[in-house]
Design a protein around this motif. Structure first.
Motif, PDB file in Angstrom:
ATOM      1  N   PHE A  34     -18.740 -13.831  39.152  1.00 55.75           N
ATOM      2  CA  PHE A  34     -19.778 -12.784  39.080  1.00 55.75           C
ATOM      3  C   PHE A  34     -19.583 -11.959  37.554  1.00 55.75           C
ATOM      4  CE2 PHE A  34     -23.298 -10.313  40.240  1.00 55.75           C
ATOM      5  CZ  PHE A  34     -22.947  -8.795  40.064  1.00 55.75           C
ATOM      6  N   ILE A  35     -18.424 -11.431  37.728  1.00 54.35           N
ATOM      7  CA  ILE A  35     -18.279 -10.535  36.630  1.00 54.35           C
ATOM      8  C   ILE A  35     -18.231 -11.387  35.253  1.00 54.35           C
ATOM      9  CG2 ILE A  35     -16.328  -9.261  35.090  1.00 54.35           C
ATOM     10  CD1 ILE A  35     -15.510  -8.415  37.826  1.00 54.35           C
TER      11      ILE A  35
ATOM     12  N   PHE B 220      -8.772 -13.697  47.677  1.00 54.25           N
ATOM     13  CA  PHE B 220      -9.202 -15.249  47.943  1.00 54.25           C
ATOM     14  C   PHE B 220     -10.891 -14.755  47.526  1.00 54.25           C
ATOM     15  CE2 PHE B 220     -10.887 -19.092  49.085  1.00 54.25           C
ATOM     16  CZ  PHE B 220     -11.816 -18.854  50.288  1.00 54.25           C
ATOM     17  N   PHE B 221     -11.393 -13.788  48.108  1.00 56.29           N
ATOM     18  CA  PHE B 221     -12.945 -13.581  47.915  1.00 56.29           C
ATOM     19  C   PHE B 221     -13.087 -13.248  46.342  1.00 56.29           C
ATOM     20  CE2 PHE B 221     -17.307 -12.568  48.661  1.00 56.29           C
ATOM     21  CZ  PHE B 221     -17.275 -11.311  47.879  1.00 56.29           C
ATOM     22  N   GLY B 222     -12.279 -12.489  45.915  1.00 54.37           N
ATOM     23  CA  GLY B 222     -11.895 -12.197  44.207  1.00 54.37           C
ATOM     24  C   GLY B 222     -12.118 -13.192  43.530  1.00 54.37           C
ATOM     25  N   LEU B 223     -11.115 -13.998  43.914  1.00 51.59           N
ATOM     26  CA  LEU B 223     -10.960 -15.178  43.136  1.00 51.59           C
ATOM     27  C   LEU B 223     -12.123 -16.171  42.841  1.00 51.59           C
ATOM     28  CD1 LEU B 223      -8.914 -16.596  41.368  1.00 51.59           C
ATOM     29  CD2 LEU B 223      -7.915 -17.698  43.462  1.00 51.59           C
ATOM     30  N   ILE B 224     -12.723 -16.407  44.118  1.00 50.48           N
ATOM     31  CA  ILE B 224     -13.866 -17.268  44.017  1.00 50.48           C
ATOM     32  C   ILE B 224     -15.228 -16.590  43.721  1.00 50.48           C
ATOM     33  CG2 ILE B 224     -15.141 -18.897  45.698  1.00 50.48           C
ATOM     34  CD1 ILE B 224     -12.514 -19.759  45.618  1.00 50.48           C
ATOM     35  N   VAL B 225     -15.603 -15.490  44.245  1.00 53.34           N
ATOM     36  CA  VAL B 225     -16.949 -14.746  44.049  1.00 53.34           C
ATOM     37  C   VAL B 225     -16.882 -13.873  42.886  1.00 53.34           C
ATOM     38  CG1 VAL B 225     -18.658 -13.653  45.062  1.00 53.34           C
ATOM     39  CG2 VAL B 225     -17.421 -15.397  46.398  1.00 53.34           C
TER      40      VAL B 225
ATOM     41  N   ILE C 151     -18.905 -12.674  29.334  1.00 52.71           N
ATOM     42  CA  ILE C 151     -17.414 -12.726  28.941  1.00 52.71           C
ATOM     43  C   ILE C 151     -16.825 -14.063  29.320  1.00 52.71           C
ATOM     44  CG2 ILE C 151     -17.031 -10.259  28.486  1.00 52.71           C
ATOM     45  CD1 ILE C 151     -15.511 -10.341  31.260  1.00 52.71           C
ATOM     46  N   PRO C 152     -15.744 -14.491  28.609  1.00 54.16           N
ATOM     47  CA  PRO C 152     -15.084 -15.742  28.800  1.00 54.16           C
ATOM     48  C   PRO C 152     -14.443 -15.674  30.087  1.00 54.16           C
ATOM     49  CG  PRO C 152     -14.434 -14.585  26.642  1.00 54.16           C
ATOM     50  CD  PRO C 152     -15.273 -13.707  27.258  1.00 54.16           C
ATOM     51  N   THR C 153     -13.956 -14.897  30.785  1.00 55.39           N
ATOM     52  CA  THR C 153     -13.220 -15.070  32.165  1.00 55.39           C
ATOM     53  C   THR C 153     -13.366 -13.831  32.815  1.00 55.39           C
ATOM     54  OG1 THR C 153     -11.419 -15.423  33.181  1.00 55.39           O
ATOM     55  CG2 THR C 153     -11.326 -14.544  31.165  1.00 55.39           C
ATOM     56  N   GLY C 154     -13.639 -14.038  34.129  1.00 52.58           N
ATOM     57  CA  GLY C 154     -13.804 -12.710  34.841  1.00 52.58           C
ATOM     58  C   GLY C 154     -12.754 -12.187  35.515  1.00 52.58           C
TER      59      GLY C 154
END
Lengths: 253, 649, 326
Positions: free
Chosen positions: B148-149, B139-144, B155-158
């Motif tokens: 950030f990346i 969840f954290f990865g998806l949202i934050v 780049i187009p998508t993280g």
């Protein structure tokens, strides 16, 4: 002086895997006497001791032939109640192994396990055992403390008391003083003198002087064989075998 | 006969026979639990193989393993899992690149450099990091993290390999740090004192004496970390992009990627029983098991080699002759530097590499001139920064969830069911569902696990059979939780026909934690010295009396800790319950075990990935789940520390 | 001895505390649930909302005898995330009026819905694509009911300057032949390198099946496409990724994304919307279905009837979908 043998071994052989650790041992242990087993490291004295209460059963790949009798009974007969045997033949180990419980619970463990439940009875047994092991005066005020807090010598006397608490007839001692300082050792040797009034004691020791001080009979073992067995004075002053004499005079060992 | 003997001559004749009967029946009970545990393990392996075999048959093992196209629902389906295998390996590699240096640095800091006060806070904090459920990380990865990346790498998508590796690396940190720290702490003091007495600096002692001595424990820690990364499903599913491709070029960390576990999680629900797609998923599960087995076996081999190296007697010529060791060291240095260079190339503008190369050249020349003290200062600075980074990660994640989640927490939130697809209302049924699942799982797994462990340790001898059993238990211990989910779905839900239900979830979770409970119980029992057992038996106690009164009491804290850790893990897992026990919304609580339940991890997962506009409730759910799981972990840690302190008398 | 006893007491107390808390929480449960669902006023629908009858491909729903249930009745529903919002809202309202009904719902995608209803682990399966011939052969008892109509909108991030798109361009993007936004007239994403991020659905999705079949002419999309597990996930990704393109059901279109009108038949530019779907001018339209094993009966039948009723169809309209009309 009663000289009835209480434990006898006839032609006892023991193998660890392929190692022939005990070779044709025949020995008769006299009742209410102290018998010492001496010999250099690896000669099999502890192994022989552990045969008497069948503690070698716990080790894998052990094969035994021959006979050991306790009283009139062959202890290897099928259907022998090993649990009951170990109650009648107690053991004190080289390194004190008190349970991580209180002093009281360590002593009371044996009786409890054998069905004694009443607190009055347990209290009495605990006090008597501690007195008999010459430890009572030192711990009477802290029976609820952990046994692990005692000194090495005290722990060993605790283990002796623990053994006495189940009321054995024979006490096996496997180098009981080797981990202790001289003062503690002296206390235990005095204790053995007193114990032999009521119990048969078999003690394994690598300390010849201790054997000479403490025992009535001595057996000298070498490389798995019982080389000589007899009254202690005879073994130390006039040994029959050259090997015995060489060991006692310190030519090897 | 003295009066003591009066009390204790009872055990002969009839009483002897009845107590013998009691002993035998107790031994049979334990045997049954051990047998059941082993049967279950074998059965799971067998069932997976049975349902996976058809795909090997029809598609061919080579095509399956090395085919480069995974399109099971295309008009002409293709079942090549090579991109998935590569995905799993690359993501794990990236995770280890991040986790190993940080963990080692942190472990060294905690065991050698930290003051006792700092240590007391830091150790439990790191263990708590282990408690955070994977869906919360996802969840954290998806949202934050993905944002950030995306922004910082332009780049187009993280949703990339990089995001997945960062998350997995962070998730593996607590495992590697704890085990390494234990290994470093147990290096005998004499080694350290010997080195310092010669006049070596502390850093030289650490790097040349202590760490090499602790190497087997550190290796074990890294292998455990690898196992953790390979088996992770939820976090990877949420941030990796899930495109079944091999990154092109292979070091493009910014490419989307898909793993074996992610595939199972995504496609499991839609396969119809008996279809080739269904068999293919089981094939994937089998491949995962094989990978786990390889990891376990190499762990055993490496550990044995390292231990042998430590003793003076070596039975055969060592694998690492001094020349080989030198070349291995050089290879490690070169590859480490090239990896670092690639990293910098990707992450910074073009001049980053040049700066790095210049720094390297400078370092090479002045290396000889610098005093050991200066090197020590530099090394310590790096180590402290590693520890700081780890703590910073923990703080960042926690504060994000706490700050955003607190506003959502209200009495209504905790006691009401969800409304408006979860955007409004509360999560009460999910909280209860999670508790039901966990309690049921522990009630099943604890008796069987403890009984089996007691039987294995106390009643059997070490031999080929026990070693085989242990390998089986270890294999299942390392098995990804999604594989349990697959088994639960295929066998319990579909084959046994319980449908998606509470009991299916409880059984699946129980199976998942059973190996852990067996292992921790075994360890605790083995830690009781043999001398105590001999002492008890020499007093004439029976085996069961010995176990009950002498062996078990000191082992109980370890067993309880293992149980509580299992509870925490079961509460936070999503993959095993996704297809076996949960539904997204239900108005009533289940009144029988044959009904499905809501559960916190699943609720969070669906809110995060399916329901736009549910931001507050998402964070609220994450916070509640976090508090629940960390609560369990904290209790376990407190219990363990309390008893460890006591025994250290 | 005392310290050991104390430790055990401590241990058992902490474990017991954990369990008691759980039990208490569980115990409080039932008292809470009954009164929570706020009843939505069931005013009769006014306006140009369609009527009730099911249209062609669906089988007329038999009136289930609305039992006067005393005990709880439960049905389970799972499947398409497109249909989910409709069914969830309908269930909320239905349960408000029928307190003994327990309707349990999950998503997962049309594939999951078909698998579940085929394996009989649910009572109703939701799909946003047609049941294939193979599936009908495998599960001959399937009864399919249309409950709404839907269009698939092609969406991009609001930062994208593109105004409209052709079907061919969509196809070429998804097949990987067009990789930069600047290759399309009028399209640009300022602040980025204009690379197109292709977002789609995973293999369980009925939306994807329909999209692949209709727009891509059954070709497989490029393997760099990001696979999402729901309409909501696609929406989220498009909303936070400037260069992204994706497809969602029109019921999901929100202000966070830009739904592209489609240049169709070289003439008209047709925006996706309720009217264009209804009069079938929007080229990517489809029906939404629920599937039962055999004719819908009992609570399931009653519920489906409710969805097809004016109240139910109002929910369809409110959620942004197209009601079914005679």
């Amino acid at each position: 002086m009663s000289d009835t043998p209480i434990i006898s071994a006839h032609n006892l052989n023991l193998w660890y895997n392929d190692t022939h650790a005990l070779q044709s041992i025949s020995i008769a242990i006299r009742e209410k006497r102290v018998t010492a087993l001496i010999g250099p490291s690896g000669c099999g004295k502890s192994t022989l001791l552990r045969c008497f209460n069948r503690l070698n059963d716990l080790i894998d790949h052990v094969k035994i032939t021959g006979e050991i009798t306790f009283g009139d009974v062959n202890i290897h007969a099928p259907g022998t109640d090993v649990v009951h045997l170990r109650k009648r033949i107690g053991m004190v180990f080289q390194k004190p192994n008190p349970f991580p419980k209180s002093i009281y619970d360590n002593i009371a463990y044996g009786p409890r396990v054998h069905g004694v439940k009443e607190k009055k009875d347990l209290d009495r047994i605990v006090e008597k055992s501690l007195r008999d092991a010459a430890l009572w005066e030192e711990v009477r005020d802290r029976l609820a403390d952990s046994a692990l807090g005692l000194s090495g010598g005290q722990q060993q006397r605790l283990c002796i008391a623990r053994t006495l608490a189940v009321g054995p007839e024979v006490i096996l001692m496997d180098e009981p003083c080797s981990a202790l300082d001289p003062i503690a050792t002296a206390k235990i040797e005095n204790l053995i003198e007193i114990l032999k009034k009521n119990y048969t004691v078999i003690i394994v020791t690598h300390n010849m002087q201790q054997a000479a001080r403490v025992s009535d009979y001595t057996g000298f073992m070498y490389l798995g064989k019982l080389v000589e067995f007899g009254e202690t004075r005879q073994i130390f002053e006039h040994p029959s075998e050259t090997l015995t004499e060489n060991y006692i005079t310190g030519r090897f060992g | 006969m003295n009066f003591l003997q009066r009390f204790t001559t009872g055990t002969s004749g009839n009483t002897a026979r009845s107590s013998l009967l009691k002993e035998k029946s107790i031994k049979t009970v334990f045997f049954c639990t051990a047998f059941f545990a082993i049967v279950v393990i074998i059965f799971i392996l067998f069932f997976l193989f049975l349902d996976g075999y058809p795909v090997f048959e029809q598609v061919g093992i080579a095509n399956f393993l090395f085919g480069t196209s995974w399109t099971p629902t295309a008009v002409v389906p293709a079942y090549g899992i090579f991109p998935l295998i590569v995905g799993t390996l690359l993501v794990t590699l990236g995770a280890m690149v991040i986790a190993v240096p940080l963990s080692l640095g942190c472990a060294i800091y905690v065991s050698e450099l930290a003051s006792p006060r700092v240590k007391k806070i830091l150790k439990p904090a790191i263990e708590l990091l282990a408690g955070i459920p994977s869906v919360v990380y996802g969840f954290f990865g998806l949202i934050v993290l993905t944002n950030f990346i995306r922004i910082s790498c332009d780049i187009p998508t993280g949703e990339t390999w990089l995001a997945a590796s960062i998350l997995l690396g962070v998730m593996a940190l607590p495992t590697i740090i704890s085990v390494s720290e234990d290994a470093i702490s147990s290096v005998p003091r004499e080694f350290k004192e010997g080195s310092l007495a010669i006049g070596a600096t502390r850093w030289q002692t650490i790097s040349k004496v202590i760490v090499p001595a602790a190497l087997s424990g550190i290796a074990a820690a890294i292998i455990l970390g690898i196992g953790r990364a390979v088996g992770e499903t939820m976090a990877v599913m949420m941030v990796a992009g899930n495109a079944a491709i091999i990154p092109n070029p292979i070091w493009n960390v910014l490419s989307p990627i898909r793993t074996l576990t992610g595939t199972l999680g995504i496609e499991m629900g839609e396969v119809s029983v008996g279809s080739l797609h269904y068999n293919a998923l089981f094939g994937v599960a089998i491949v995962l098991l094989v990978i786990t087995l390889i990891i376990n076996l190499s762990a055993v081999a490496i550990l044995r080699h390292l231990r042998e190296r430590g003793t003076t007697r070596q039975k055969r010529t060592p694998l690492l002759t001094p020349e080989r060791k030198e070349s291995l060291k050089r290879f490690a240095e070169v590859s480490g530097i090239s990896v670092l260079m690639i990293f910098i190339l990707v992450a910074t503008p073009w001049w980053g590499v040049i700066v790095f190369l210049l720094a390297g050249v400078v370092w090479y020349y002045i290396r000889e001139q610098i005093s050991q003290k200066l090197i020590e200062k530099l090394a310590f600075a790096l180590i402290i920064s590693a520890a700081v980074i780890v703590i910073a990660i923990l703080v960042i994640i926690l504060q994000d969830i706490v700050i955003n989640g607190l506003p959502a927490i209200s009495w209504e939130f905790l006691t009401q069911p969800p409304r408006d697809l979860g955007r409004a209302g509360g999560i009460f049924p999910a909280i209860v569902g999670t508790l039901y699942l966990v309690i049921g799982a522990i009630m099943i797994a604890l008796p069987i696990g403890v009984g089996a462990a007691i039987y294995l340790v106390e009643y059997t001898r070490e031999g080929r059979i026990t070693r085989l059993i242990r390998t089986g238990v270890d294999l299942l211990n390392g098995t990804p939780s999604i594989v349990f989910g697959l088994f639960g779905f295929a066998f319990i839900v579909l084959f046994l026909g319980t449908g998606v239900s509470l009991i299916a979830g409880q059984i699946t979770l129980a199976l998942m934690v059973l190996p852990t409970i067996i292992r921790t119980t075994e360890e605790s029992l083995k830690n009781v010295p043999q001398a105590l057992r001999e002492g008890s038996l020499a007093l004439g106690a029976t085996k069961w009396q010995t176990i009950r009164m002498v062996v078990l009491p000191p082992a109980v804290p370890g067993i309880v800790t293992g149980a509580i850790l299992s509870i925490g893990r079961a509460a936070g897992e999503t993959a095993p319950i996704m297809f076996t026990a949960v539904i997204f919304s239900s108005r009533f609580l289940p009144d029988s075990v044959f009904q499905p339940v809501m559960a916190l991890p699943y609720h969070l997962f669906i809110l995060a990935t399916n329901i736009p506009g549910s931001s507050t409730n998402k964070y609220g759910t994450a916070l509640v789940l976090l508090i629940l799981v960390i609560g369990f972990y904290s209790v376990a840690i407190v219990v363990r520390n309390h008893f460890q302190n006591k025994i250290r008398v | 001895m005392k310290t050991q006893k104390r430790s055990f007491i401590f241990l058992t107390l902490s474990l017991a505390a954990l369990l008691i808390v759980s039990m208490l929480v569980a115990g409080c449960l039932d008292s809470g649930t009954k009164t929570t669902v706020t009843p939505v006023p069931t005013t009769a629908s006014v306006g140009a909302v369609a009527t009730t009858q099911a249209t062609a491909p669906a089988v007329p729903v038999t009136t289930a005898a609305p039992a006067a249930p005393v005990q709880k009745q439960t049905i389970r529903i799972s499947g398409s995330t497109t249909v989910l919002p409709i069914v969830q809202k309908a269930a909320d309202q239905y349960m408000a009026v029928h307190p003994e009904a327990d309707i349990q719902i999950s998503g997962g995608g049309s594939g999951v819905g078909i698998q579940a209803i085929g394996a009989k682990t649910v009572d109703i399966g939701m799909t946003s694509r047609e049941v294939t011939k193979d599936e009908m052969a495998k599960y001959p008892r399937f009864v399919v009911t249309t409950i709404a109509q839907d269009g698939i909108a092609v969406v991009v991030n609001p930062k994208n300057t593109i105004q409209y798109i052709t079907l061919d361009q969509i196809k070429n993007i998804y097949l990987g032949k067009i990789t930069k936004w600047t290759e399309i007239n009028g399209a640009e994403v300022p602040g980025t390198n204009n690379q197109i991020v292709i977002v789609g659905r995973d293999s369980a999705s009925g939306t994807r099946s329909y999209f692949d079949e209709t727009v891509l002419a059954k070709a497989t999309p490029t393997n760099t496409m990001l696979e999402k597990n729901s309409n909501g996930a696609v929406l989220q990704t498009i909303a936070q990724t400037p260069g992204a393109i994706g497809y969602v059901s029109i019921g999901f279109v929100s202000n966070d994304v830009k739904a592209l009108p489609i240049w169709y038949n070289a003439q008209k530019i047709i925006a996706p919307g309720i009217n264009t779907v209804k009069d079938k001018t929007y080229p990517v339209s489809r029906d939404l279905y629920v599937i039962t094993n055999g004719q819908p009966a009992g609570l399931a039948g009653d519920f489906i009837k409710y969805i097809l009723s004016p109240d139910g169809q109002k929910i369809v309209a409110d959620e942004g979908y197209v009601t079914i009309s005679t």
